[in-house]
Design an enzyme around this catalytic site. Structure first.
Site, PDB file in Angstrom:
ATOM      1  CD  GLU A 117       7.261 -14.819  15.423  1.00 41.34           C
ATOM      2  OE1 GLU A 117       6.941 -13.647  14.515  1.00 41.34           O
ATOM      3  OE2 GLU A 117       8.634 -15.244  15.447  1.00 41.34           O
TER       4      GLU A 117
ATOM      5  CG  ASN B 245      10.972 -15.249  10.722  1.00 41.26           C
ATOM      6  OD1 ASN B 245       9.755 -14.777  11.126  1.00 41.26           O
ATOM      7  ND2 ASN B 245      11.770 -15.747  11.785  1.00 41.26           N
TER       8      ASN B 245
ATOM      9  CG  ASP C  89      11.809 -12.457  14.434  1.00 37.21           C
ATOM     10  OD1 ASP C  89      11.249 -13.133  13.780  1.00 37.21           O
ATOM     11  OD2 ASP C  89      12.462 -13.473  14.777  1.00 37.21           O
TER      12      ASP C  89
END
Length: 287
Positions: A13, A144, A193
């Site tokens: 991420e 997010n 996301d």
């Protein structure tokens, strides 16, 4: 679309490009690591931590600001923790930090993910130049999609489990007004996301569970979609010498052995050449 290099993470991420060193950084949340990779030299390094690193940002003074499960910390260049900024304003037993980054003033934002998923118990907080932390938004299940418009007038966020992207107006100091729904997604077609914004103000979103990434106009219209060979992209960022490379992280968390066998690039990082350069992520500024 290409694979960056021979790497497969568990939950990569927060890809972050350092233009000064031409280096890509990212976290593998579940492996409690921050990685850095120089495409030109092929040099790959890893910093290890004792807790999950939800998100981070580079600092102007060198080192990082990192959001671990229990607290936000400053680090020196190799990742050694040097100063605690604040404890996790959520209950760290139930909510770890997740998506985050810096705004156009160089302040650090970090959102949380509410683990029990029984109600919208997560939040978004901000660390300013004086290292003071403020909770800005609540009523979130999984924070997010943080990104900011080029003119500094809008902050974008997404709530992945709730299938929604929000935008929030910002005043001249970059302080948020009332959050509003910008775009919702039907079930079964991907969940918004991590994200980034390009120089035309278009919002690029990784559509988790959707096999693709998408570029949306400032009005929310789909302008481009790019299919991936894996089901779950997690975040995008711009980089490369001219900021015309999109780096895309993906995950293999909660993916069966059968699916990984069928789609072995799950957890890899992909690159995509694009025509419009992206916004540079500012480094965290401290007084």
């Amino acid at each position: 679309m290409d694979v960056l290099f021979d790497y497969h993470g568990e939950l990569p991420e927060c890809p972050t490009w350092d233009a000064d060193s031409q280096t890509l950084y990212w976290t593998d949340i579940l492996r409690q690591e921050i990685h850095h990779y120089q495409p030109q030299s092929g040099t790959h390094g890893v910093m290890h931590f004792t807790e999950e690193v939800g998100c981070f940002a580079l600092r102007e003074r060198g080192g990082l600001i990192v959001a671990l499960r229990s607290a936000i910390w400053l680090t020196e260049g190799e990742g050694r923790l040097t100063q605690k900024v604040c404890d996790n304003p959520n209950n760290p037993q139930l909510a770890r930090f997740n998506d985050g980054g810096t705004d156009r003033q160089g302040r650090f934002y970090a959102g949380t993910y509410w683990g029990p998923r029984d109600y919208n118990g997560a939040l978004l907080c901000r660390v300013d130049a004086e290292l003071q932390t403020t909770v800005l938004q609540c009523d979130i299940l999984g924070a997010n999609g943080l990104a900011f418009s080029p003119d500094g007038k809008w902050m974008y966020t997404s709530d992945t489990p709730n299938h929604v992207i929000y935008r929030t107006p910002l005043d001249a100091q970059g302080d948020p007004g009332q959050r509003e729904v910008w775009k919702t997604f039907p079930r079964g077609h991907g969940r918004p996301d991590g994200a980034a914004v390009d120089m035309e103000g278009c919002y690029w979103s990784a559509l988790f569970d959707g096999w693709r990434i998408a570029r949306f106009s400032p009005q929310g219209d789909v302008l481009e979609e790019h299919t991936l060979p894996v089901r779950c992209p997690t975040m995008v960022c711009f980089g490369g010498p001219n900021m015309k490379t999109l780096f895309i992280t993906t995950t293999r968390e909660n993916i069966s052995d059968e699916e990984i066998k069928a789609h072995p690039l799950s957890g890899a990082i992909f690159t995509l050449p694009i025509s419009v350069p992206g916004m540079t992520k500012l480094k965290f500024k401290e007084n």
